[in-house]
Design an enzyme around this catalytic site. Structure first.
Site, PDB file in Angstrom:
ATOM      1  CE1 TYR A 187      36.519  34.192  31.918  1.00  0.00           C
ATOM      2  CE2 TYR A 187      35.843  32.241  31.733  1.00  0.00           C
ATOM      3  CZ  TYR A 187      36.735  33.375  32.148  1.00  0.00           C
ATOM      4  OH  TYR A 187      37.779  32.862  32.871  1.00  0.00           O
ATOM      5  NE  ARG A 211      41.531  26.205  33.703  1.00  0.00           N
ATOM      6  CZ  ARG A 211      42.209  27.480  33.760  1.00  0.00           C
ATOM      7  NH1 ARG A 211      41.791  28.287  32.861  1.00  0.00           N
ATOM      8  NH2 ARG A 211      43.202  27.848  34.597  1.00  0.00           N
ATOM      9  CG  HIS A 254      42.089  35.170  32.825  1.00  0.00           C
ATOM     10  ND1 HIS A 254      42.784  34.327  32.155  1.00  0.00           N
ATOM     11  CD2 HIS A 254      40.908  34.675  32.700  1.00  0.00           C
ATOM     12  CE1 HIS A 254      41.958  33.134  31.791  1.00  0.00           C
ATOM     13  NE2 HIS A 254      40.934  33.192  32.071  1.00  0.00           N
ATOM     14  CG  HIS A 286      40.724  31.119  36.208  1.00  0.00           C
ATOM     15  ND1 HIS A 286      39.777  30.272  36.009  1.00  0.00           N
ATOM     16  CD2 HIS A 286      40.865  31.953  34.944  1.00  0.00           C
ATOM     17  CE1 HIS A 286      39.216  30.265  34.788  1.00  0.00           C
ATOM     18  NE2 HIS A 286      40.129  31.143  34.295  1.00  0.00           N
ATOM     19  CE1 TYR A 301      34.730  28.113  30.619  1.00  0.00           C
ATOM     20  CE2 TYR A 301      36.608  28.836  32.008  1.00  0.00           C
ATOM     21  CZ  TYR A 301      36.201  28.809  30.561  1.00  0.00           C
ATOM     22  OH  TYR A 301      36.839  28.883  29.764  1.00  0.00           O
TER      23      TYR A 301
END
Lengths: 204, 246
Positions: free
Chosen positions: B112, B161, B166, B164, B151
């Site tokens: 991120y 995770r 969001h 995905h 990640y």
């Protein structure tokens, strides 16, 4: 067998996670050059009607630690009690007031702050007036579904005493968790997610 | 939504057995961030029935194109090029026009772009990770991005995770406000994830898994995933004793 109702199920919620800023306040996350401004950082302009106030506070977890990664949104009526929404059929809200704001809690101080106006009164469905209030929606890492609460004002005691929502709260000692305290031109509203001082949250 | 009569009814009650509960201890951060007292219920008032609505004019040309909206001129983000598209409807199946969708994600390596994030996978200098769009008159939306990587995160010692994206969604009333996550068909990580498993019902989890959609794939360019979103439906009128609009 009977006929099927055919309703769909609502998409289930998931946490906003620790990096909610990337999507909702990218400039705050230092991702610049994509959007000119972060959405919801400004609710008022020079022409907005009504009393200017700020709303500020912090959000605490069950250990008393303030959240430095929460995101708050507020939704409120204008100074005359009208919402800036197509579903508002009672009249036109102040065109210089959005009614909606978004603010992340500061990564150092953990404080949130909204520059807004004090909302006017809005009727409950039976015609009684609700006391001036601001609707708050809180998301963060560790919060699986957004928490909804309301901010009322400590200098509106008479209206608060008659408010149809506040009146239905059985445990009267919890009502003060919804009342912001005036401090000059600002109101302080701290939110406690869990524990003895837990803020009232709503299912609406 | 310009030529439609606005709806003013209260929203259907949320099914909180379908959504994740607040306290889900396998997802550790929820332990101290979950209220312990019951939520207080009341029927929607004007404060919940109304909500902000955003115009298409606020959107920039590349807002819905994560491959290019952060990239240097002539460059593009690295990763599997995908289109994510779908329709926002309410529980009655009606398209939600003018719904603002904001989305954010990690890059193809699972990193991120955020100062709090320290994962050793590299940043992509041409990928920011944010985008937004507004649904059309029938509730449809579409954006272009790269498929995010899985990640690791500090929950269990070896929790990852699933890939995905969001999503933050606005309907027409503030009570419809929703944040969720979209997962990808066939990802085995989905069924190990404590955040996914905060949702008790398998059918509800499946509602978050986007299907590979070869019909909307652009040959030699980008694959497509279809992700429909359902917001709360609403009753037909604000006043029970005045059956407007029926």
């Amino acid at each position: 067998m009977v006929q099927q109702l055919g309703y769909l199920k609502e998409t289930p919620s998931q946490t906003a996670g620790p990096y909610v800023h990337i999507g909702c306040t990218p400039n705050f996350a230092e991702i610049t050059g994509v959007y000119e401004n972060d959405l919801g950082i400004s609710m008022v302009n020079d022409k907005t009607l009504g009393e200017r106030i700020s709303l500020r506070g912090r959000v605490f977890d069950g250990t008393g630690t303030p959240l430095r990664d929460a995101l708050l949104e507020i939704w409120q009526a204008d100074s005359k009690g009208l919402y800036n929404s197509p579903s508002e059929l009672r009249g036109s809200a102040d065109p210089n007031f959005t009614g909606w704001g978004r603010c992340p809690t500061d990564m150092e101080t953990a404080e949130y702050r909204f520059e807004t106006v004090k909302p006017g009164q809005v009727p409950f469905k039976d015609g009684r007036m609700m006391a001036p209030h601001v609707t708050v929606w809180i998301v963060a890492r560790g919060i699986n579904i957004g928490l909804q609460t309301r901010i009322y004002f400590d200098d509106e005691k008479e209206a608060n005493d008659k408010d149809p929502i506040l009146q239905r709260i059985e445990h009267r000692n919890r009502v003060p968790t919804l009342i912001a305290k005036r401090d000059g031109s600002s109101y302080v509203f701290d939110i406690y997610l869990q524990g003895d001082k837990e803020t009232i949250f709503f299912d609406v | 939504m310009s030529n439609r009569k606005p709806e003013t009814g209260a929203f259907f009650q949320r099914d909180r057995q379908w959504h994740p509960p607040a306290y889900t201890p396998e997802y550790k951060t929820s332990v101290v961030r979950s209220p312990q007292r019951a939520l207080i219920s009341f029927d929607n008032t004007l404060s919940e029935i109304t909500g902000p609505v955003f115009g298409h004019s606020m959107l920039g040309e590349l807002d819905a194109d994560l491959i290019y909206n952060y990239a240097k001129p002539g460059e593009s983000a690295i990763g599997q090029r995908i289109i994510v598209h779908g329709r926002v409807v309410d529980e009655r199946g009606k398209g939600v026009a003018g719904a603002l969708l904001e989305f954010w994600q990690a890059n193809a390596g699972g990193r991120y772009r955020h100062k709090r994030e320290g994962y050793l996978a590299a940043l992509d200098p041409n990928f920011g990770g944010c985008g937004r769009t507004i649904t059309d008159d029938d509730g449809y939306y579409r954006f272009r991005t790269v498929k995010p990587g899985a990640y690791p995160w500090p929950n269990g010692v070896n929790d990852w995770r699933p890939a995905h994206i969001h999503f933050s969604v606005f309907g027409h009333g503030f009570a419809q406000r929703l944040i969720t996550q979209m997962y990808f068909e066939g990802d085995p990580m989905i069924w190990n994830c404590p955040i996914v498993k905060s949702i008790p019902d398998k059918a509800a989890i499946e509602q978050l898994i986007a299907a590979l959609d070869m019909n909307n794939t652009i040959p030699m360019d980008a694959r497509a995933y279809k992700f429909d979103i359902v917001l709360r439906g609403r009753r037909s009128t604000l006043f029970e004793n005045r059956m407007e609009g029926n």
